[in-house]
Design an enzyme around this catalytic site. Structure first.
Site, PDB file in Angstrom:
ATOM      1  N   PHE A  60     -71.469   2.973 -44.047  1.00  0.00           N
ATOM      2  CA  PHE A  60     -70.605   1.999 -43.398  1.00  0.00           C
ATOM      3  C   PHE A  60     -69.429   2.652 -42.669  1.00  0.00           C
ATOM      4  O   PHE A  60     -68.828   2.042 -41.785  1.00  0.00           O
ATOM      5  CB  PHE A  60     -70.094   1.041 -44.478  1.00  0.00           C
ATOM      6  N   TYR A  61     -69.084   3.876 -43.055  1.00  0.00           N
ATOM      7  CA  TYR A  61     -67.892   4.509 -42.496  1.00  0.00           C
ATOM      8  C   TYR A  61     -68.075   4.805 -41.013  1.00  0.00           C
ATOM      9  O   TYR A  61     -69.049   5.455 -40.616  1.00  0.00           O
ATOM     10  CB  TYR A  61     -67.560   5.799 -43.239  1.00  0.00           C
ATOM     11  N   THR A  62     -67.114   4.355 -40.217  1.00  0.00           N
ATOM     12  CA  THR A  62     -67.094   4.533 -38.754  1.00  0.00           C
ATOM     13  C   THR A  62     -68.468   4.273 -38.139  1.00  0.00           C
ATOM     14  O   THR A  62     -68.942   5.012 -37.292  1.00  0.00           O
ATOM     15  CB  THR A  62     -66.574   5.938 -38.363  1.00  0.00           C
ATOM     16  N   ALA A  63     -69.085   3.171 -38.628  1.00  0.00           N
ATOM     17  CA  ALA A  63     -70.372   2.708 -38.083  1.00  0.00           C
ATOM     18  C   ALA A  63     -71.419   3.819 -38.067  1.00  0.00           C
ATOM     19  O   ALA A  63     -72.216   3.925 -37.122  1.00  0.00           O
ATOM     20  CB  ALA A  63     -70.173   2.135 -36.685  1.00  0.00           C
ATOM     21  N   GLY A  64     -71.456   4.636 -39.110  1.00  0.00           N
ATOM     22  CA  GLY A  64     -72.448   5.697 -39.218  1.00  0.00           C
ATOM     23  C   GLY A  64     -72.007   7.025 -38.635  1.00  0.00           C
ATOM     24  O   GLY A  64     -72.668   8.047 -38.866  1.00  0.00           O
TER      25      GLY A  64
END
Length: 362
Positions: A60-64
């Site tokens: 989920f972090y920075t949209a992958g």
């Protein structure tokens, strides 16, 4: 920083300070404080050069982007086998697909395959359920973890941000059925957030689970960047923005002032005092720390190079002591002294109950 702990009741050795990479990347939910790959590389390089081996990310972090950047940095460094690479799943990556989120078996397997592709590796050392979805049976999660271990896609399994009863149920079910155990639970923990102590700490100690703490500096509250300014807040952090809508509570000011006093007395930055306190609390195996630069990371990495004296630690404990819910007040050392058998030693450590199960690896 060549200090390692065994993670829970396992043989996995991890650094006492893990590198959180939620800010690696400039897309998605965390973009406001994200770092480009060029900015992230010196942070990553400094961490591994210091002897750190515990890397934390999530799909989920920075949209992958966090995973993609990490994958490229690890490939460039050529140190994949030296790292304990950790990722997490739960959050949706496709809002239009009802099975592209949550903790069900279908999403777990899909999310892992996607993370492996982004990271450019064929296995994760540690895979975590990111947060309780309130739906999926814990038995389904544990059995899927076990299948992923048997398939060679992950080495160890763990949980993050779940109720204590859920973690206890997962571990007990795994033990009863000879399945892959949970080696860690990742939770928010700091001098301004000690709510995990009454339930999670004794649960983890009893069941052989190592606790990893995220946000150990209280979202920046314990770094010294904020000061009282009349009825408001001044400083360089986001909470000093008039539009932040996040006032600092009076009880948090008491903690901030205590940390400042101890830091001044030791000649150390406040952030190091806060990290040192959290890392040396009962049950805690590792802290997940982030950094906006290699220099800031250096400051954080030096947090374990000293010992907080007993009187200073008592000051921090007293200033940050949480209000214990009614039921748990019956389990404090003070109450137990009334009911203990003659000659039975009772710990005087408030709300932490006993020494940690996890031990330093040699």
């Amino acid at each position: 920083m060549n200090q390692y702990y065994l993670l829970g009741r396992s043989g996995l050795r991890v650094s006492r300070l893990a590198l959180g990479t939620m800010n690696f990347g400039v897309d998605g939910f965390h973009a406001a404080y994200g770092k480009t790959e060029e900015d992230a590389e010196p942070i990553f390089r400094r961490y591994v050069e210091s002897g750190g081996n515990f890397i934390d990310t999530a799909d989920f972090y920075t949209a992958g982007q966090s995973e993609r950047i990490l994958g490229r940095l690890i490939d460039k460094a050529g140190n994949r086998d030296r790292l304990v690479l950790t990722s997490k799943f739960t959050n949706t990556v496709d809002p239009g697909d009802p099975n592209a989120s949550g903790n069900g078996r279908k999403h777990m397997i899909r999310a892992l395959d996607d993370s492996l592709r982004r990271l450019g590796t064929d296995y994760l050392d540690l895979y975590l359920l990111h947060t309780w979805d309130r739906i999926t049976p814990v038995e389904e999660v544990v059995r899927t973890f076990d299948d992923l271990v048997k398939a060679g896609k992950i080495r160890y399994a763990g949980l993050s941000d779940v109720p204590a009863w859920y973690a206890a149920r997962a571990q007990s079910y795994a033990e009863a059925h000879g399945l892959t155990p949970m080696v860690t639970v990742q939770l928010p923990y700091s001098l301004v957030a000690r709510g995990v102590e009454p339930e999670f700490v004794p649960m983890a100690q009893s069941l052989g689970i190592g606790l990893t703490a995220w946000s150990p500096i209280g979202g920046g509250l314990l770094t010294g960047k904020y000061r009282r300014s009349g009825a408001g807040v001044s400083g360089e952090g986001r909470l000093s923005n008039p539009g932040s809508g996040m006032p600092i509570a009076e009880e948090h000011w008491r903690v901030i002032e205590a940390v400042q006093s101890v830091a001044d007395g030791l000649g150390r930055p406040m952030v190091q005092v806060a990290l040192n306190w959290a890392a040396t609390q009962p049950g805690i195996t590792s802290l997940v720390i982030g950094a906006s630069s290699a220099g800031q990371l250096d400051t954080n990495l030096a947090a374990l190079d000293f010992v907080i004296p007993a009187d200073a630690r008592a000051r921090l404990d007293e200033a940050s002591a949480p209000q214990v819910p009614g039921l748990y007040s019956m389990f404090t050392p003070q109450y137990q002294s009334w009911v203990a058998s003659p000659g039975l030693a009772v710990s005087d450590r408030p709300a932490s109950f006993s020494a940690p199960v996890v031990n330093r690896a040699g």
